[in-house]
Scaffold this active site. Structure first.
Site, PDB file in Angstrom:
ATOM      1  N   TRP A 101       0.837  -1.208   0.000  1.00 26.10           N
ATOM      2  CA  TRP A 101       0.000   0.000   0.000  1.00 26.10           C
ATOM      3  C   TRP A 101       0.861   1.242   0.000  1.00 26.10           C
ATOM      4  O   TRP A 101       0.543   2.228  -0.681  1.00 26.10           O
ATOM      5  CB  TRP A 101      -0.986  -0.033   1.172  1.00 26.10           C
ATOM      6  CG  TRP A 101      -1.925  -1.184   1.040  1.00 26.10           C
ATOM      7  CD1 TRP A 101      -1.959  -2.306   1.812  1.00 26.10           C
ATOM      8  CD2 TRP A 101      -2.920  -1.380   0.021  1.00 26.10           C
ATOM      9  NE1 TRP A 101      -2.917  -3.167   1.347  1.00 26.10           N
ATOM     10  CE2 TRP A 101      -3.525  -2.632   0.258  1.00 26.10           C
ATOM     11  CE3 TRP A 101      -3.359  -0.617  -1.060  1.00 26.10           C
ATOM     12  CZ2 TRP A 101      -4.552  -3.139  -0.557  1.00 26.10           C
ATOM     13  CZ3 TRP A 101      -4.379  -1.120  -1.862  1.00 26.10           C
ATOM     14  CH2 TRP A 101      -4.964  -2.352  -1.611  1.00 26.10           C
ATOM     15  N   ASP A 170      -1.472   6.969   6.332  1.00 23.16           N
ATOM     16  CA  ASP A 170      -2.537   6.058   5.925  1.00 23.16           C
ATOM     17  C   ASP A 170      -2.767   5.112   7.110  1.00 23.16           C
ATOM     18  O   ASP A 170      -1.922   4.263   7.403  1.00 23.16           O
ATOM     19  CB  ASP A 170      -2.093   5.283   4.676  1.00 23.16           C
ATOM     20  CG  ASP A 170      -3.100   4.225   4.252  1.00 23.16           C
ATOM     21  OD1 ASP A 170      -4.117   4.041   4.943  1.00 23.16           O
ATOM     22  OD2 ASP A 170      -2.847   3.567   3.215  1.00 23.16           O
ATOM     23  N   LYS A 194     -12.259  -1.510   7.443  1.00 23.48           N
ATOM     24  CA  LYS A 194     -11.547  -2.481   8.284  1.00 23.48           C
ATOM     25  C   LYS A 194     -11.945  -2.299   9.748  1.00 23.48           C
ATOM     26  O   LYS A 194     -12.481  -3.211  10.360  1.00 23.48           O
ATOM     27  CB  LYS A 194     -10.053  -2.343   8.096  1.00 23.48           C
ATOM     28  CG  LYS A 194      -9.657  -2.646   6.647  1.00 23.48           C
ATOM     29  CD  LYS A 194      -8.265  -2.219   6.341  1.00 23.48           C
ATOM     30  CE  LYS A 194      -8.006  -2.163   4.847  1.00 23.48           C
ATOM     31  NZ  LYS A 194      -8.249  -3.436   4.154  1.00 23.48           N
TER      32      LYS A 194
HETATM   33  C1  LIG Z   1      -3.150   0.196   4.438  1.00 23.60           C
HETATM   34  C2  LIG Z   1      -4.092   0.282   3.284  1.00 23.60           C
HETATM   35  N1  LIG Z   1      -4.124   1.394   2.540  1.00 23.60           N
HETATM   36  C3  LIG Z   1      -4.959   1.516   1.497  1.00 23.60           C
HETATM   37  C4  LIG Z   1      -5.811   0.494   1.128  1.00 23.60           C
HETATM   38  C5  LIG Z   1      -6.710   0.664  -0.057  1.00 23.60           C
HETATM   39  O1  LIG Z   1      -7.975   0.984   0.400  1.00 23.60           O
HETATM   40  P1  LIG Z   1      -9.213   1.176  -0.573  1.00 23.60           P
HETATM   41  O2  LIG Z   1      -9.596  -0.166  -1.056  1.00 23.60           O
HETATM   42  O3  LIG Z   1     -10.232   1.825   0.321  1.00 23.60           O
HETATM   43  O4  LIG Z   1      -8.795   2.079  -1.678  1.00 23.60           O
HETATM   44  C6  LIG Z   1      -5.825  -0.677   1.879  1.00 23.60           C
HETATM   45  C7  LIG Z   1      -6.745  -1.780   1.510  1.00 23.60           C
HETATM   46  O5  LIG Z   1      -6.691  -2.870   1.985  1.00 23.60           O
HETATM   47  C8  LIG Z   1      -4.940  -0.785   2.972  1.00 23.60           C
HETATM   48  O6  LIG Z   1      -4.903  -1.910   3.699  1.00 23.60           O
END
Ligand SMILES: Cc1ncc(COP(=O)(O)O)c(C=O)c1O
Length: 358
Positions: A101, A170, A194
């Protein structure tokens, strides 16, 4: 009967909250319609979103220096929104690369033509730890970190202190899982799906001094100021998701807030970590000091045994224990709402499985 849901997201929600939503689903508190059917401009819905935002502020102990908004497009849209909004010409977007991510976030800064610098990375050891030292570029616009790495199972244990340099985090997979010192952050964002609700909404917390820095020449929807100035109502927000988030936050408050939640999360995670630490059969993949309370990846002696483990757990109502497809192995996600009983049940099964298969 409900299963033990170890999904990495969308993930388990508190059963009490689901029951509350069900009670209010068709006729919300005697208003004669569902929250899903309400105008976002109605006084009733305004009350719902105001209450949700008030809960965010209360739980995180936010000062008036912070704006709280809800957005759409997932955490992934923030990957490009952040450099667009906050990285001015001549500045450099700084990132810590702690895995998938984080890597997606830094790639977006490059994609939109910003200068990007990797201040630290744990790629040398397959993202099994959190780098302890960050070497920033000249003229940093900000440093972006991923406080919990959902796929690799690493987590920052303390809040970084960058002084004047904006820290952007994030927190998609560990938001509201423990107390944090919000003052250290210029911006925090998280996809809801989550720890705080269903998919469809992103929670963003932005320090007011950052708002003044926003590039004014952006398409309206891509400018954070649009959403701040209109209190998340520039366009139709994800009304139902925000409502559910409000109910989950209320549940967190009823549980005693983030200190109590963290205590429970430690107790739950220890069911698994105690096994990983004492077993010659299961193997944790993260260095002990950086391991996550939320996502716990582990390996078994062979891939065949991992397949058998995942199949047997599924037959016993323990779902979603397969590791992310990019890394394999197993992963148990232990978000706030996962009942203690689910952690216990998994731990007991693991001991039994080890006995039978080693
Ligand atoms: C740490 C992290 N950042 C970003 C995301 C992406 O999130 P989204 O699906 O809401 O774009 C995730 C998805 O699992 C994640 O675990």
């Amino acid at each position: 009967m409900r299963v033990h849901n170890f999904s990495a997201g969308p993930a388990v929600l508190p059963e009490e909250v689901l029951a509350e939503i069900q009670r209010d689903l068709v006729d919300y508190k005697g208003y004669g319609l569902s929250v899903m059917e309400m105008s976002h401009r109605s006084a009733v819905y305004q009350g719902i979103i105001d209450d949700t935002i008030a809960s965010v502020k209360e739980i995180l102990n936010l000062s008036d220096d912070y704006e709280v908004i809800f957005l759409q497009g997932g955490a992934s849209s923030q990957f490009y929104m952040i450099p667009l909004n906050f990285c001015a010409d001549g500045q450099v977007a700084n990132y810590v690369n702690t895995g998938t991510w984080a890597a997606k976030a830094l790639k977006e800064a490059k994609n939109i033509g910003k200068k990007m610098h990797i201040a630290a990375s744990s790629e040398d050891k397959d993202f099994t730890y959190i780098p302890k030292e960050n070497i920033l570029s000249e003229n940093p616009a900000y440093l972006h970190i991923t406080t919990n790495n959902t796929i690799r199972g690493t987590e920052y244990k303390t809040d970084l202190d960058l002084g004047e340099i904006p820290l952007i985090a994030d927190m998609s997979s560990n938001i509201m899982s423990k107390p944090i010192d919000v003052k250290k952050y210029a911006m925090i964002y998280a996809g809801a799906q989550k720890n705080i609700g269903p998919a469809g909404a992103v929670l963003a917390i932005i320090r007011k001094d950052m708002v003044a820095k926003i590039n004014p020449n952006l398409p309206t929807m891509m400018n954070y100021k649009t959403h701040i100035d209109k209190d998340s109502m520039f366009n139709t927000p994800p009304t139902f998701s925000i409502y559910v988030i409000g109910r989950v936050l209320n549940w967190i408050k009823q549980k005693g807030g983030l200190e109590a939640i963290e205590k429970m999360n430690i107790e739950k995670a220890n069911y698994l970590y105690n096994i990983l630490d004492s077993s010659n059969f299961y193997r944790g993949t993260v260095v002990p000091e950086d391991r996550s309370l939320m996502n716990i990846p582990f390996r078994l002696p062979t891939e065949d045994l991992e397949k058998k483990f995942i199949a047997e757990t599924a037959r016993k109502g323990m779902l979603n224990l397969k590791g992310h497809r990019s890394v394999g192995g197993c992963r148990a996600s232990f978000y706030n709402s996962l009942p203690m009983e689910s952690a216990q049940t998994l731990a007991e099964f693991m001991l039994e499985f080890e006995k039978k298969n080693s």
